[in-house]
Design a protein around this motif. Structure first.
Motif, short mmCIF file in Angstrom:
data_model
loop_
_atom_site.label_atom_id
_atom_site.label_comp_id
_atom_site.label_asym_id
_atom_site.label_seq_id
_atom_site.Cartn_x
_atom_site.Cartn_y
_atom_site.Cartn_z
N HIS A 182 0.76 -1.25 0.00
CA HIS A 182 0.00 0.00 0.00
C HIS A 182 0.79 1.29 0.00
O HIS A 182 0.31 2.31 -0.46
CB HIS A 182 -0.97 0.00 1.19
CG HIS A 182 -2.14 -0.88 0.90
ND1 HIS A 182 -2.07 -2.25 0.99
CD2 HIS A 182 -3.38 -0.59 0.46
CE1 HIS A 182 -3.23 -2.77 0.63
NE2 HIS A 182 -4.04 -1.78 0.30
N CYS A 239 -2.94 -1.86 -3.90
CA CYS A 239 -2.99 -0.40 -3.84
C CYS A 239 -1.66 0.30 -4.06
O CYS A 239 -1.62 1.42 -4.58
CB CYS A 239 -3.64 0.05 -2.54
SG CYS A 239 -5.43 -0.13 -2.67
N MET A 266 -6.34 -7.96 -5.33
CA MET A 266 -6.00 -8.78 -4.16
C MET A 266 -5.90 -10.28 -4.46
O MET A 266 -4.95 -10.93 -4.06
CB MET A 266 -7.03 -8.51 -3.06
CG MET A 266 -6.51 -8.68 -1.67
SD MET A 266 -6.65 -10.35 -1.06
CE MET A 266 -8.39 -10.53 -0.78
N CYS A 310 -3.18 -6.43 3.18
CA CYS A 310 -3.77 -7.24 2.10
C CYS A 310 -2.78 -8.23 1.49
O CYS A 310 -2.98 -8.70 0.36
CB CYS A 310 -4.40 -6.36 1.03
SG CYS A 310 -5.64 -5.26 1.72
N GLY A 340 -13.29 -0.92 -2.94
CA GLY A 340 -13.07 -2.09 -2.11
C GLY A 340 -12.42 -3.26 -2.83
O GLY A 340 -11.90 -3.14 -3.94
N CYS A 341 -12.53 -4.40 -2.18
CA CYS A 341 -11.61 -5.51 -2.33
C CYS A 341 -12.10 -6.59 -3.30
O CYS A 341 -13.07 -6.42 -4.00
CB CYS A 341 -11.48 -6.16 -0.96
SG CYS A 341 -11.54 -5.00 0.41
N ASN A 342 -11.39 -7.71 -3.24
CA ASN A 342 -11.89 -8.99 -3.74
C ASN A 342 -12.15 -9.87 -2.53
O ASN A 342 -11.59 -9.67 -1.47
CB ASN A 342 -10.84 -9.74 -4.58
CG ASN A 342 -10.44 -9.01 -5.83
OD1 ASN A 342 -9.26 -8.95 -6.16
ND2 ASN A 342 -11.40 -8.49 -6.54
N GLY A 366 -9.00 1.38 -5.46
CA GLY A 366 -8.64 0.07 -4.91
C GLY A 366 -8.77 -1.07 -5.90
O GLY A 366 -8.57 -0.92 -7.11
N CYS A 367 -9.15 -2.23 -5.37
CA CYS A 367 -9.25 -3.43 -6.21
C CYS A 367 -10.41 -3.34 -7.17
O CYS A 367 -10.41 -4.00 -8.22
CB CYS A 367 -9.36 -4.66 -5.32
SG CYS A 367 -7.80 -5.00 -4.47
N CYS A 399 -6.92 2.80 -2.05
CA CYS A 399 -8.03 2.90 -1.09
C CYS A 399 -7.96 4.14 -0.22
O CYS A 399 -9.00 4.71 0.12
CB CYS A 399 -8.10 1.65 -0.23
SG CYS A 399 -8.89 0.33 -1.14
N TYR A 426 -13.68 -7.35 1.70
CA TYR A 426 -13.31 -8.33 2.73
C TYR A 426 -12.73 -7.64 3.97
O TYR A 426 -12.78 -8.16 5.07
CB TYR A 426 -12.28 -9.34 2.20
CG TYR A 426 -10.85 -8.90 2.47
CD1 TYR A 426 -10.20 -9.24 3.67
CD2 TYR A 426 -10.16 -8.09 1.57
CE1 TYR A 426 -8.90 -8.79 3.93
CE2 TYR A 426 -8.89 -7.65 1.84
CZ TYR A 426 -8.26 -8.00 3.02
OH TYR A 426 -7.01 -7.54 3.31
N SER A 427 -12.15 -6.44 3.77
CA SER A 427 -11.21 -5.90 4.76
C SER A 427 -11.87 -4.99 5.77
O SER A 427 -12.88 -4.33 5.48
CB SER A 427 -10.14 -5.12 3.97
OG SER A 427 -9.52 -4.16 4.79
N LYS A 464 -10.62 -2.29 6.53
CA LYS A 464 -10.47 -0.96 5.93
C LYS A 464 -11.73 -0.58 5.14
O LYS A 464 -12.14 0.57 5.12
CB LYS A 464 -9.25 -0.93 5.00
CG LYS A 464 -7.93 -1.00 5.73
CD LYS A 464 -6.77 -0.94 4.77
CE LYS A 464 -6.57 -2.24 4.03
NZ LYS A 464 -5.55 -2.15 2.97
O1 BF8 Z 1 -6.57 -0.98 0.38
S1 BF8 Z 1 -9.38 -2.76 -1.97
S2 BF8 Z 1 -8.18 -5.82 -0.91
S3 BF8 Z 1 -5.67 -3.85 -1.73
S4 BF8 Z 1 -8.37 -3.27 1.38
FE1 BF8 Z 1 -6.86 -4.49 0.09
FE2 BF8 Z 1 -9.38 -4.15 -0.29
FE3 BF8 Z 1 -7.76 -4.29 -2.31
FE4 BF8 Z 1 -5.93 -1.81 -1.12
NI1 BF8 Z 1 -8.32 -1.58 -0.13
#
Ligand code: BF8
Length: 630
Positions: free
Chosen positions: A269, A305, A322, A343, A450-452, A480-481, A522, A556-557, A559
């Motif tokens: 990140h 990220c 991710m 991540c 957001g994420c995977n 992000g993702c 993110c 998932y996170s 964050k």
């Molecule tokens: O900060 S989108 S899996 S990489 S938490 Fe992680 Fe989610 Fe991807 Fe980046 Ni954001």
């Protein structure tokens, strides 16, 4: 273990939307390499109490769990109800996410300070305009001072925000007055970054907060200290050091790895590390060494990220998001994967051990067993980066060409849409965009972030929702993702405007921009906040009045919990594709999906189906349009 190729192919199609990802998922299966999808399968069935959020493992009177249906216990040993347990667990998650973003922000600021004081190696102050803007926000005089002197004062003022006793984070003033008043009315104006996070930890201790609504309200305040504090400072300090992104074009998917060059994947990140590696990779001596080892050059590619940061500022290709981290290694073509933090699968070194790949950990707070540890410090940043590149080059002859498979079709994409870049593309003011919204050409905008998550077909949620929204003339902004997923699907190209509704299509064509805009990593969700804030200010309303929405289809996170919460707390209706662990408490669900509207004029919703999620977002946007009289 032998796997029938047809079985592997079918399984790969189930796991991922993108063909290049499918190709390498199949390869990983044939190579016997375990991935997150395999681990998810082995975890079935997952704990139902955990999924509902009604198990508590905070103290040694427990662990406790609440029976959600039958005659079993309705209180933990301490007396906590399902409402309280769910609320405490959620605040815990949110605070972890806010801490991760904010700690990243603090590290960038420390590098800014070191750079201003001449103590760092290889860094410079690049964006003087942004530095000047922030100096003005803090009332720091610039007359007769060097950029380093100004940067020193700015860095110190921003670092002070983490523990400030002035009871107000400066950047919260960037929100429109009306939104600020809404926060004041709800008692959720963020006071300082560390304070809100520490107070969250305090509040979830046994015997402190026992009112679920009060706990969740503090969650909103903590999330605001991330969005308008830690994350926003991470974005701005990175822009000062490395430049504010402007539109560029690049390539995405696992096909960006090279057959004949030394491949270095930058995963994590924090751009303070990856930016230096970019500099090191340009060193003529190292380039020569790569040739001596039989490689045609050094190929840097991003992941997650930190990849987004490099893509946004330098157009460096990005290998994936991710769930691509293991797949990148499974191509057999990665010499070194450099990691900082967040991540990164703890098992990434086990994956690497199946090939010649070396994993290099660089952060003292994120050491990983089996990784080579090269501590990264600002004062020796360039030297350490060169060492890492050298290590990758030395590892190139160990690559086994018989085990290499690189998909051959990277996809072109556009990135670099910082808030400033979008404003500039519109001619310096949001008026053209506002006019398009008023006329109905564009109905509104949604931040898809957001994420995977292996619980959802890789990238399916992001791509399907993005397509559905643009079809309905809703502009999509991403980080992000989510943004990487859209890149792989070709949505980050101006030509993708052909998939949009007529109104949005005409605006995109006129400006030469894609209908889905990549706004960064993110922490750069703060750029989305600023987009909303500046549009609202031009209109003289609050962010909560705008036809905006948020979505995290595959999150998932922790964050992402914080991001979704600061979207909602800033007045933006937000749809989650993965259910949060709150359904063990109907009261918490009611508060978050219904009652919050009376507090911040926005709520959460949960909808895994992307078409239905688009329906919800469109309806929320129409409601705000109606209230604005447009
Ligand atoms: O900060 S989108 S899996 S990489 S938490 Fe992680 Fe989610 Fe991807 Fe980046 Ni954001």
């Amino acid at each position: 273990m032998y796997i029938d190729p047809l079985v592997a192919q079918k399984e790969a199609e189930k796991r991922a939307l993108d063909k290049t990802d499918q190709e390498i998922i199949e390869k990983a299966m044939h190579d016997g390499v375990e991935t997150a999808w395999d681990r998810l399968a082995k975890q079935q069935p997952q704990c139902g109490f955990g999924q509902l959020g009604i198990c508590c493992n905070r103290c040694t009177m427990g662990p406790c769990r609440i029976d959600p249906f039958g005659d079993g216990p309705k209180r933990g040993v301490c007396g906590a109800t399902a409402d309280l347990i769910v609320a405490r667990n959620l605040l815990d998650d949110l605070a972890v996410g806010a801490a991760a973003h904010s700690d990243h922000g603090r590290e960038v600021l420390e590098v800014l300070l070191d750079t201003a004081e001449g103590k760092s190696q290889g860094y410079q102050i690049i964006d003087e305009e942004k530095l000047g803007t922030i100096a003005a926000e803090y009332d720091i005089g610039t007359e007769g001072k060097s950029k380093e002197e100004i940067a020193r004062e700015v860095a110190l003022a921003m670092l002070e925000e983490f523990g400030t006793i002035k009871n107000r984070i400066q950047f919260a003033d960037r929100a429109p007055e009306k939104t600020g008043e809404m926060w004041k009315g709800a008692g959720i104006t963020p006071r300082s970054v560390d304070r809100e996070i520490v107070e969250s930890m305090h509040r979830i201790h046994m015997g402190v907060g026992a009112d679920y609504a009060n706990i969740l309200l503090h969650g909103l305040r903590t999330s605001l200290s991330d969005g308008w504090g830690g994350s926003m400072m991470a974005t701005d300090a990175s822009d000062i050091l490395f430049g504010t992104p402007t539109p560029n074009s690049s390539w995405v998917n696992l096909g960006v790895l090279s057959k004949d060059e030394v491949n270095v994947v930058l995963h994590g990140h924090n751009p303070v590390l990856s930016e230096m590696i970019v500099k090191a990779a340009n060193d003529p001596e190292l380039k020569k060494l790569a040739e001596e080892k039989g490689a045609k050059g050094i190929n840097l590619v991003g992941m997650c990220c930190t990849g987004n940061e490099l893509l946004m500022r330098h157009g460096i290709p990005i290998a994936g998001n991710m769930l691509d981290q293991e797949l990148a290694i499974a191509t057999g073509a990665v010499e070194v994967m450099v990691i900082d933090y967040q991540c990164i699968f703890p098992s990434i070194t086990a994956t690497a051990s199946c090939y010649h790949t070396k994993v290099v950990a660089t952060s003292e707070k994120s050491k990983v067993s089996g990784a080579i540890y090269k501590e990264f410090r600002p004062e020796t940043a360039l030297d350490s980066s060169k060492e890492i590149i050298r290590m990758a080059i030395e590892n190139f002859p160990n690559r086994n060409p018989d085990r290499v498979k690189i998909p051959d079709k990277p996809i072109k994409m556009m990135a670099g849409f910082s808030e400033e870049a979008i404003r500039n593309a519109l001619g310096g003011s949001y008026k053209p965009l506002i006019d398009a919204i008023v006329s109905g050409k564009i109905k509104g905008a949604v931040g898809v972030v957001g994420c995977n998550n292996p619980k959802i077909k890789h990238d399916y949620g992001h791509v399907m929702l993005g397509k559905e929204l643009i079809k309905r003339n809703i502009l999509v902004v991403e980080t992000g993702c989510a943004a990487i997923a859209s890149g792989k699907a070709g949505l980050l190209l101006p030509e993708a405007a052909d998939m949009a509704g007529e109104g949005l299509k005409s605006v995109c064509k006129a400006l030469g921009i894609p209908p889905v805009l990549h706004m960064g990593s993110c922490v750069d969700c703060s750029r989305i906040l600023m987009l909303g804030a500046n549009i609202a200010k031009e209109l003289g309303v609050g962010i909560e009045d705008l036809p905006l929405g948020g979505a995290a289809p595959e999150w998932y996170s922790q964050k992402a919990v914080s991001i979704a919460s600061y979207f909602v707390a800033s007045g933006v209706y937000t749809v989650l594709g993965i259910p949060p662990k709150i359904f063990g408490s109907p009261n918490v669900v009611d508060l978050l999906t219904n009652k919050l509207d009376g507090v911040v004029h926005a709520t959460f919703a949960v909808e895994p189906d992307p078409v239905k999620a688009a329906d919800l977002l469109e309806a929320a946007i129409e409601k705000k349009r109606k209230a604005l009289g447009i």
